[in-house]
Design a protein around this motif. Structure first.
Motif: not given
Length: 245
Positions: A92-117
């Motif tokens: 779902s879009p919600f899963e994508v939005q959450t995944s990006m906020l959590i997983s993207l590098p910190r300098d790209e706006g995320g939390q930099g945490i490794e995840i799996a969907n």
């Protein structure tokens, strides 16, 4: 976001009135099956939404291979970057939005945490007595350095999880996974959209996963603001909206 949708098990499509009429007529005359390979998701009141379930169109590997073949063309670097930073198959879009906020590098706006969907979790015999399935699929799974089996983020979207039966199933899943030693955090879109609420969730995730929480720098906060502005939008307008102001 586009890569996630192409590689995910969902699509967002709002048919115009004429298209909807043609679809309804073709289905009523049995020219095509009701779902045509796509299954429309209903809201809590049983009304049609713009979210559809379908099989993935591509894989991240397909996109990476195309980007390699198209080297030198405009936008290919961004496409390659997007494919490399995808974390799995979202539903779902919600899963994508959450995944990006959590997983993207910190300098790209995320939390930099490794995840799996949509990680497959086989259930123990005891767990199957609580939830009559052989396995569960976690929306977002994060490995933990604590005694926990891992941290699971369950995205409670109004469309996919809105009915009473679905809510009961979600509760049973959460109880089952907790009994196996997982930390389950159920989140809503409102919680990730509100910055203060999301900050608390980010701290909680770090704590449950045994990760050190470091407040973001001013530069990282600015990058997060830009990411949120582009990410937390009406997905129907994803390919029609102009650049964020």
């Amino acid at each position: 976001m586009a890569c996630y949708e192409m590689c995910g098990s969902f699509a967002v499509f709002k048919p115009c009135e004429r298209t909807q009429q043609q679809l309804d007529e073709a289905i009523s005359l049995k020219f095509i099956p009701p779902n045509c390979g796509w299954e429309r998701v209903n809201d809590t009141k049983g009304n049609d939404t713009n979210l559809w379930k379908r099989t993935p169109l591509l894989t991240a590997t397909d996109i990476a291979a195309f980007a390699k073949q198209a080297a030198g063309l405009r936008g290919v670097k961004q496409l390659r970057w997007a494919a490399e930073h995808m974390t799995g198959q979202a539903a779902s879009p919600f899963e994508v939005q959450t995944s990006m906020l959590i997983s993207l590098p910190r300098d790209e706006g995320g939390q930099g945490i490794e995840i799996a969907n949509n990680a497959r979790i086989p259930l123990s015999e005891a767990a199957r007595s609580l939830y009559d399935k052989t396995c569960c699929y976690a929306d977002i799974l994060i490995e933990s350095s604590t005694d926990s089996m891992g941290v699971i983020l369950e995205c409670q979207g109004r469309s996919a999880h809105g009915s009473e039966a679905a809510s009961l199933s979600d509760a049973e899943r959460a109880t089952t996974l907790t009994s196996m030693g997982y930390d389950v955090i159920q989140i809503t879109y409102g919680q990730i959209k509100d910055k203060k609420s999301f900050d608390h969730i980010a701290e909680l995730i770090h704590k449950k996963a045994g990760l050190t929480y470091v407040p973001k720098t001013k530069q990282e906060r600015t990058a997060e603001d830009v990411l949120r502005q582009e990410l937390l939008v009406d997905w129907v307008e994803l390919f029609t909206a102009g650049p964020a102001s």
